[in-house]
Design a protein around this motif. Structure first.
Motif, PDB file in Angstrom:
ATOM      1  N   GLU A 217       0.819  -1.213   0.000  1.00  0.00           N
ATOM      2  CA  GLU A 217       0.000   0.000   0.000  1.00  0.00           C
ATOM      3  C   GLU A 217       0.853   1.264   0.000  1.00  0.00           C
ATOM      4  O   GLU A 217       0.395   2.325  -0.434  1.00  0.00           O
ATOM      5  CB  GLU A 217      -0.927  -0.003   1.218  1.00  0.00           C
ATOM      6  N   ASN A 218       2.075   1.154   0.506  1.00  0.00           N
ATOM      7  CA  ASN A 218       2.986   2.309   0.563  1.00  0.00           C
ATOM      8  C   ASN A 218       4.121   2.173  -0.444  1.00  0.00           C
ATOM      9  O   ASN A 218       5.191   2.772  -0.269  1.00  0.00           O
ATOM     10  CB  ASN A 218       3.558   2.454   1.969  1.00  0.00           C
ATOM     11  N   TYR A 219       3.875   1.433  -1.502  1.00  0.00           N
ATOM     12  CA  TYR A 219       4.920   1.198  -2.495  1.00  0.00           C
ATOM     13  C   TYR A 219       5.329   2.494  -3.194  1.00  0.00           C
ATOM     14  O   TYR A 219       4.491   3.317  -3.570  1.00  0.00           O
ATOM     15  CB  TYR A 219       4.445   0.195  -3.544  1.00  0.00           C
ATOM     16  N   ARG A 220       6.628   2.666  -3.311  1.00  0.00           N
ATOM     17  CA  ARG A 220       7.196   3.749  -4.114  1.00  0.00           C
ATOM     18  C   ARG A 220       8.282   3.157  -5.008  1.00  0.00           C
ATOM     19  O   ARG A 220       8.861   2.119  -4.705  1.00  0.00           O
ATOM     20  CB  ARG A 220       7.831   4.827  -3.226  1.00  0.00           C
ATOM     21  N   GLU A 221       8.561   3.816  -6.093  1.00  0.00           N
ATOM     22  CA  GLU A 221       9.568   3.299  -7.021  1.00  0.00           C
ATOM     23  C   GLU A 221      10.954   3.274  -6.404  1.00  0.00           C
ATOM     24  O   GLU A 221      11.817   2.517  -6.843  1.00  0.00           O
ATOM     25  CB  GLU A 221       9.569   4.125  -8.312  1.00  0.00           C
ATOM     26  N   ASP A 222      11.189   4.101  -5.367  1.00  0.00           N
ATOM     27  CA  ASP A 222      12.498   4.107  -4.716  1.00  0.00           C
ATOM     28  C   ASP A 222      12.553   3.164  -3.515  1.00  0.00           C
ATOM     29  O   ASP A 222      13.493   3.209  -2.715  1.00  0.00           O
ATOM     30  CB  ASP A 222      12.883   5.520  -4.288  1.00  0.00           C
ATOM     31  N   MET A 223      11.542   2.295  -3.371  1.00  0.00           N
ATOM     32  CA  MET A 223      11.563   1.324  -2.282  1.00  0.00           C
ATOM     33  C   MET A 223      12.802   0.445  -2.412  1.00  0.00           C
ATOM     34  O   MET A 223      13.174   0.029  -3.514  1.00  0.00           O
ATOM     35  CB  MET A 223      10.309   0.443  -2.322  1.00  0.00           C
ATOM     36  N   PRO A 224      13.491   0.136  -1.289  1.00  0.00           N
ATOM     37  CA  PRO A 224      14.646  -0.774  -1.353  1.00  0.00           C
ATOM     38  C   PRO A 224      14.248  -2.100  -1.981  1.00  0.00           C
ATOM     39  O   PRO A 224      13.146  -2.606  -1.745  1.00  0.00           O
ATOM     40  CB  PRO A 224      15.030  -0.941   0.120  1.00  0.00           C
ATOM     41  N   GLU A 225      15.146  -2.666  -2.777  1.00  0.00           N
ATOM     42  CA  GLU A 225      14.795  -3.887  -3.505  1.00  0.00           C
ATOM     43  C   GLU A 225      14.609  -5.088  -2.582  1.00  0.00           C
ATOM     44  O   GLU A 225      13.885  -6.030  -2.918  1.00  0.00           O
ATOM     45  CB  GLU A 225      15.848  -4.196  -4.563  1.00  0.00           C
ATOM     46  N   VAL A 226      15.246  -5.054  -1.405  1.00  0.00           N
ATOM     47  CA  VAL A 226      15.096  -6.132  -0.431  1.00  0.00           C
ATOM     48  C   VAL A 226      14.843  -5.521   0.947  1.00  0.00           C
ATOM     49  O   VAL A 226      15.535  -4.577   1.346  1.00  0.00           O
ATOM     50  CB  VAL A 226      16.357  -7.022  -0.352  1.00  0.00           C
ATOM     51  N   ILE A 227      13.838  -6.044   1.654  1.00  0.00           N
ATOM     52  CA  ILE A 227      13.535  -5.575   3.007  1.00  0.00           C
ATOM     53  C   ILE A 227      13.319  -6.775   3.919  1.00  0.00           C
ATOM     54  O   ILE A 227      12.565  -7.697   3.583  1.00  0.00           O
ATOM     55  CB  ILE A 227      12.278  -4.680   3.033  1.00  0.00           C
ATOM     56  N   ASN A 228      14.001  -6.766   5.072  1.00  0.00           N
ATOM     57  CA  ASN A 228      13.763  -7.784   6.095  1.00  0.00           C
ATOM     58  C   ASN A 228      12.448  -7.484   6.820  1.00  0.00           C
ATOM     59  O   ASN A 228      12.297  -6.414   7.417  1.00  0.00           O
ATOM     60  CB  ASN A 228      14.885  -7.792   7.134  1.00  0.00           C
ATOM     61  N   VAL A 229      11.509  -8.405   6.754  1.00  0.00           N
ATOM     62  CA  VAL A 229      10.244  -8.273   7.483  1.00  0.00           C
ATOM     63  C   VAL A 229      10.308  -9.257   8.643  1.00  0.00           C
ATOM     64  O   VAL A 229      10.019 -10.449   8.499  1.00  0.00           O
ATOM     65  CB  VAL A 229       9.034  -8.553   6.570  1.00  0.00           C
ATOM     66  N   SER A 230      10.744  -8.758   9.804  1.00  0.00           N
ATOM     67  CA  SER A 230      11.024  -9.640  10.939  1.00  0.00           C
ATOM     68  C   SER A 230      10.744  -8.925  12.247  1.00  0.00           C
ATOM     69  O   SER A 230      10.531  -7.715  12.274  1.00  0.00           O
ATOM     70  CB  SER A 230      12.489 -10.094  10.894  1.00  0.00           C
ATOM     71  N   GLY A 231      10.762  -9.696  13.333  1.00  0.00           N
ATOM     72  CA  GLY A 231      10.482  -9.148  14.641  1.00  0.00           C
ATOM     73  C   GLY A 231      11.706  -8.587  15.332  1.00  0.00           C
ATOM     74  O   GLY A 231      12.843  -8.819  14.910  1.00  0.00           O
ATOM     75  N   SER A 280      15.665  -2.759  10.830  1.00  0.00           N
ATOM     76  CA  SER A 280      15.692  -1.291  10.888  1.00  0.00           C
ATOM     77  C   SER A 280      15.134  -0.652   9.617  1.00  0.00           C
ATOM     78  O   SER A 280      14.434   0.363   9.674  1.00  0.00           O
ATOM     79  CB  SER A 280      17.120  -0.791  11.110  1.00  0.00           C
ATOM     80  N   LEU A 281      15.460  -1.238   8.473  1.00  0.00           N
ATOM     81  CA  LEU A 281      15.018  -0.669   7.206  1.00  0.00           C
ATOM     82  C   LEU A 281      13.492  -0.715   7.096  1.00  0.00           C
ATOM     83  O   LEU A 281      12.857   0.244   6.637  1.00  0.00           O
ATOM     84  CB  LEU A 281      15.657  -1.422   6.038  1.00  0.00           C
ATOM     85  N   LEU A 282      12.892  -1.821   7.519  1.00  0.00           N
ATOM     86  CA  LEU A 282      11.431  -1.954   7.520  1.00  0.00           C
ATOM     87  C   LEU A 282      10.795  -0.872   8.387  1.00  0.00           C
ATOM     88  O   LEU A 282       9.843  -0.193   7.956  1.00  0.00           O
ATOM     89  CB  LEU A 282      11.044  -3.334   8.042  1.00  0.00           C
ATOM     90  N   LYS A 283      11.322  -0.718   9.594  1.00  0.00           N
ATOM     91  CA  LYS A 283      10.734   0.255  10.511  1.00  0.00           C
ATOM     92  C   LYS A 283      10.914   1.685  10.002  1.00  0.00           C
ATOM     93  O   LYS A 283      10.023   2.522  10.153  1.00  0.00           O
ATOM     94  CB  LYS A 283      11.338   0.073  11.905  1.00  0.00           C
ATOM     95  N   GLN A 284      12.044   1.942   9.391  1.00  0.00           N
ATOM     96  CA  GLN A 284      12.276   3.275   8.834  1.00  0.00           C
ATOM     97  C   GLN A 284      11.312   3.554   7.689  1.00  0.00           C
ATOM     98  O   GLN A 284      10.720   4.644   7.619  1.00  0.00           O
ATOM     99  CB  GLN A 284      13.719   3.378   8.333  1.00  0.00           C
ATOM    100  N   TYR A 285      11.127   2.587   6.802  1.00  0.00           N
ATOM    101  CA  TYR A 285      10.282   2.796   5.625  1.00  0.00           C
ATOM    102  C   TYR A 285       8.819   2.980   6.013  1.00  0.00           C
ATOM    103  O   TYR A 285       8.110   3.817   5.442  1.00  0.00           O
ATOM    104  CB  TYR A 285      10.417   1.612   4.665  1.00  0.00           C
ATOM    105  N   LEU A 286       8.341   2.209   7.004  1.00  0.00           N
ATOM    106  CA  LEU A 286       6.937   2.271   7.397  1.00  0.00           C
ATOM    107  C   LEU A 286       6.685   3.174   8.606  1.00  0.00           C
ATOM    108  O   LEU A 286       5.542   3.322   9.041  1.00  0.00           O
ATOM    109  CB  LEU A 286       6.413   0.864   7.703  1.00  0.00           C
ATOM    110  N   GLN A 290       8.383  -0.334  16.688  1.00  0.00           N
ATOM    111  CA  GLN A 290       8.705  -1.701  17.044  1.00  0.00           C
ATOM    112  C   GLN A 290       7.896  -2.674  16.191  1.00  0.00           C
ATOM    113  O   GLN A 290       6.862  -2.322  15.635  1.00  0.00           O
ATOM    114  CB  GLN A 290       8.410  -1.970  18.523  1.00  0.00           C
ATOM    115  N   VAL A 291       8.410  -3.894  16.106  1.00  0.00           N
ATOM    116  CA  VAL A 291       7.715  -4.990  15.428  1.00  0.00           C
ATOM    117  C   VAL A 291       7.793  -6.198  16.350  1.00  0.00           C
ATOM    118  O   VAL A 291       8.877  -6.759  16.546  1.00  0.00           O
ATOM    119  CB  VAL A 291       8.341  -5.327  14.061  1.00  0.00           C
ATOM    120  N   ARG A 292       6.678  -6.586  16.927  1.00  0.00           N
ATOM    121  CA  ARG A 292       6.667  -7.658  17.909  1.00  0.00           C
ATOM    122  C   ARG A 292       5.811  -8.831  17.421  1.00  0.00           C
ATOM    123  O   ARG A 292       4.787  -8.645  16.765  1.00  0.00           O
ATOM    124  CB  ARG A 292       6.100  -7.147  19.239  1.00  0.00           C
ATOM    125  N   ILE A 293       6.231 -10.010  17.788  1.00  0.00           N
ATOM    126  CA  ILE A 293       5.452 -11.205  17.497  1.00  0.00           C
ATOM    127  C   ILE A 293       4.189 -11.198  18.347  1.00  0.00           C
ATOM    128  O   ILE A 293       4.234 -10.820  19.528  1.00  0.00           O
ATOM    129  CB  ILE A 293       6.277 -12.480  17.744  1.00  0.00           C
TER     130      ILE A 293
END
Length: 295
Positions: A217-231, A280-286, A290-293
């Motif tokens: 939903e927040n996609y931009r063309e300058d989005m990093p090509e790889v993002i860690n989606v983790s806790g 960190s990159l995920l949290k910065q972009y969005l 924090q990201v918690r399980i």
């Protein structure tokens, strides 16, 4: 429109739910078999075996009826590392050849996300948190397949999200997840052995799905090509098991710790002991703190 490839799997079912909860978009749900799917007014199911060019062409023709660009979440893969070792040609056909054909066939794509795995990093020990730019050193054939698949995806101009160990109750009436096996076992007062010395930046399916949809939903063309989606937390499966026991009010001592040295006879393909990730990159972009399980 969201296109979810592999929509009737564990993560796929949570992604369908997240899209419906977080957006007003319709969903084209693709699955090899659609005989046991759940229908609703926003989801259209289409049978598609990604290894068959004719099925992929059928998807292309269906999407050609839509004017707006499509948001594609591509989950199709041959996952089990042991089966990948046993069936390398079939695994390559699913994980690499079919993916390449799908990417090069489907048109009018607004964004394309390919969920990969922390297995691409290899073993980092209990203190290393891998960032998206760290060297990839997978320890088994499955990990090497995911590295190759990632290269296909971002070389084409699309995006990769690397996921950790995911867990949560199955939303599928016909298939149980490891979470369900744990709750059933300890709910009956039986012991459940779980690894205590192998750590991941684990997440639950629901949180992972919502984060992926937020990225789309927040996609931009300058989005990093790889993002860690983790806790944020460094968790062993033993830690997660105790969290589950606490949630359902079971005796936490029924979760019995074992070590990775006790895997003889359990796995055939080598597994990395610990693959912690830096999110960190995920949290910065969005814009997240924090990201918690969520167990």
């Amino acid at each position: 429109m969201y296109v979810i490839v592999g929509a009737n799997g564990f993560l796929g079912s949570y992604l369908r739910m997240a899209v419906k909860e977080m957006t007003e978009e319709r969903i084209l749900a693709l699955a090899t078999r659609t005989d046991s799917v759940e229908e609703d007014d926003r989801t259209e199911w289409l049978a598609c075996d990604v290894t068959k060019a004719g099925d992929v062409e059928k998807v292309k023709n269906r999407l050609g009826q839509e004017e707006e660009g499509h948001k594609i979440l591509y989950l199709a893969a041959y996952h089990n590392p042991d089966l990948v070792e046993k069936n390398p040609r079939h695994a390559w056909n699913v994980n690499i050849t079919a993916l390449s054909n799908f990417i090069n066939t489907i048109e009018n794509v607004k964004c394309f996300f390919y969920p990969s795995t922390d297995s691409v990093y290899g073993d980092g020990g209990d203190t290393c948190h891998f960032s998206e730019w760290d060297r990839l050193s997978p320890v088994n054939r499955y990990g090497h397949h995911k590295v190759a698949a990632e290269c296909l995806v971002y070389s084409y101009g699309y995006n990769v999200v690397r996921l950790p160990f995911l867990i949560g109750p199955s939303l599928l009436s016909h298939k149980k997840h490891f979470y369900d096996q744990i709750t059933e076992t300890i709910g009956q007062g039986k012991e459940m052995k779980m690894f205590a010395d192998s750590k991941r930046s684990s997440l639950d399916f629901g949180t992972a799905a919502k984060l992926i949809v937020r990225l789309a939903e927040n996609y931009r063309e300058d989005m990093p090509e790889v993002i860690n989606v983790s806790g944020d937390e460094d968790l062993s499966k033993y830690d997660v098991g105790r969290m589950i026991a606490k949630k359902i009010g079971a005796d936490e001592s029924l979760i019995v710790p074992i070590t990775s040295e006790q895997t003889e006879g359990i796995f055939e393909a080598r597994r990395a002991k610990s693959t912690l990730m830096d999110n960190s990159l995920l949290k910065q972009y969005l814009g997240l703190d924090q990201v918690r399980i969520m167990i």
